[in-house]
Design an enzyme around this catalytic site. Structure first.
Site: not given
Ligand code: NDP
Length: 276
Positions: A153, A131, A62, A66
Site C-alpha cells: 500500500r 516486518g 511479537t 521486533k
C-alpha cells in the site's frame, strides 16, 4: 527453579506461544516456565531488562517490538541482521543477549515440509512490506525463485525493502502498486499484510490465481481468512494460513534456547483443534 521463558508483546492476551512451548517442553520431558509479558508501548527495554535480570533465559518477541528487540540485543545472528528484526532473544553463557529471527525459517519449513511445495523457479507475488515480509524474503531468495514481485500500500516501504535485498542478495525484486499488479497467474502468492487481521479484502485482481497457484496467508484464524477465501473463489486449490509458520518459528526458537528440536506436526494439529 524451572527455566524461565516468555513472549513479549502489546497486546499479548491472544498469544498461543505458551501452549505451543509447553507442548515442546513435554516432548523434551523438561519443566520450563513460559509466560506472557505485556510490555507498555514505551517500556519494552525496561520489561525485557528486568526479565533477564531476574534469571530469564529466553524471550519471544511479537508485535510491535521486533525492531526494538533488534536494537536491544548485544549481538545478532546473520539472518537477524539481514531482516532487521528480532523475534527471539537468548541469554548466553557470558550473560550477553543474542538476537535472532526464526520467522523466515518457520515460513520455509511450513511451506516446503508441511505443505510439500517448492520455491525453485516459481513466480512469486508478495503482498505487504512489513516486518514479517522482511523476515521471509532472504530464505525465499535462497530457494531460487524465478521472480519476486513485492506489492505494498505504501509503495516507498516496498521500494526500501527491495533495494536492501537487491543489494545484499543480488536478486532483482520487482515493485508494484496494487493497481499495477500484472494480471497473470502467479505460482505462489503470499499475503504478508495485516489485512486479514482487520477482516479486510485486498484490492487484488482475480486473474492472479489459477488452479496451480499456491496461496499462503501469514495470518491464521479459526475460520478461513478473507485472502484465502478470495484465492479459493478464484481458482486456487492449494492454500495455507500461518498457523504452521507460527509453530515452526516457535520450534526454531526452542531449539536456539535449549538445543532440542521439537516435533511440530502434532502441535500444529492440536492448536488447530483448539482454535475451533
Ligand atoms: P507490520 O505492521 O510490520 O506490516 C503490516 C503490513 O501490512 C504492511 O505492509 C502494511 O502496509 C500492510 N497492511 C496493513 N493493513 C493493510 C490493509 N488494510 N491493506 C493493505 N495493506 C495493509 O506487520 P507484520 O509484518 O509483523 O505482520 C504482517 C502479518 O503477518 C500479520 O497478519 C501477522 O499476524 C502475520 N505474521 C504471522 C506470523 C506467523 O508466525 N504466522 C509471524 C509474523 C507475522 P503499509 O506499509 O502500507 O502500512
Amino acid at each position: 527453579m524451572n527455566a524461565q521463558y516468555a513472549v513479549v508483546g502489546n497486546p499479548i492476551a491472544h498469544s498461543r506461544s505458551p501452549d505451543i512451548h509447553s507442548m515442546f517442553a513435554q516432548q523434551e520431558k523438561s519443566n520450563i516456565h513460559y509466560t506472557k509479558l505485556c510490555a507498555p508501548l514505551d517500556g519494552f527495554q525496561q520489561t525485557v531488562s528486568q526479565f533477564f535480570a531476574q534469571g530469564g533465559m529466553g524471550l519471544n518477541i511479537t508485535v510491535p517490538f521486533k525492531q526494538e528487540a533488534y536494537l536491544f540485543a548485544d549481538s545478532l545472528t546473520e539472518r537477524a541482521k539481514e531482516s532487521g528484526a528480532v523475534n527471539t532473544l537468548k541469554k548466553q553463557h557470558d550473560g550477553t543477549i543474542l538476537g535472532d529471527t526464526t520467522d523466515g525459517e518457520g515460513f520455509i519449513k511450513d511451506l516446503i515440509i508441511n505443505q510439500n511445495t517448492t520455491i525453485n523457479q516459481k513466480t512469486i507475488l508478495i503482498l505487504g512490506a512489513g516486518g514479517a515480509v522482511a523476515s521471509i524474503l532472504a530464505p525465499i531468495i535462497a530457494h531460487n525463485p524465478k521472480s519476486i514481485t513485492l506489492v505494498n500500500r505504501t509503495i516507498n516501504r516496498a521500494q526500501k525493502l527491495a533495494e536492501r535485498f537487491n543489494t545484499i542478495n543480488k536478486k532483482h525484486i520487482e515493485i508494484s502498486s496494487y493497481e499495477e499488479i500484472k494480471q497473470h497467474p502467479y505460482d505462489l502468492i503470499i499475503n504478508g499484510t495485516s489485512s486479514s487481521l482487520q477482516e479486510n479484502y485486498l484490492p487484488i485482481p482475480n486473474t492472479i490465481f489459477n488452479t496451480n497457484t499456491f496461496a499462503y496467508d501469514l495470518f491464521y484464524s479459526a475460520k478461513m481468512t478473507p485472502f484465502l477465501e478470495f484465492a479459493q473463489k478464484n481458482g486456487a486449490i492449494h492454500t495455507a494460513d500461518g498457523l504452521g509458520m507460527l509453530v515452526e518459528q516457535a520450534a526454531e526458537s526452542y531449539f536456539l534456547w535449549r538445543n532440542f528440536q521439537p516435533q511440530t506436526r502434532i502441535v500444529i494439529d492440536t492448536i488447530r483443534q483448539q482454535l475451533q
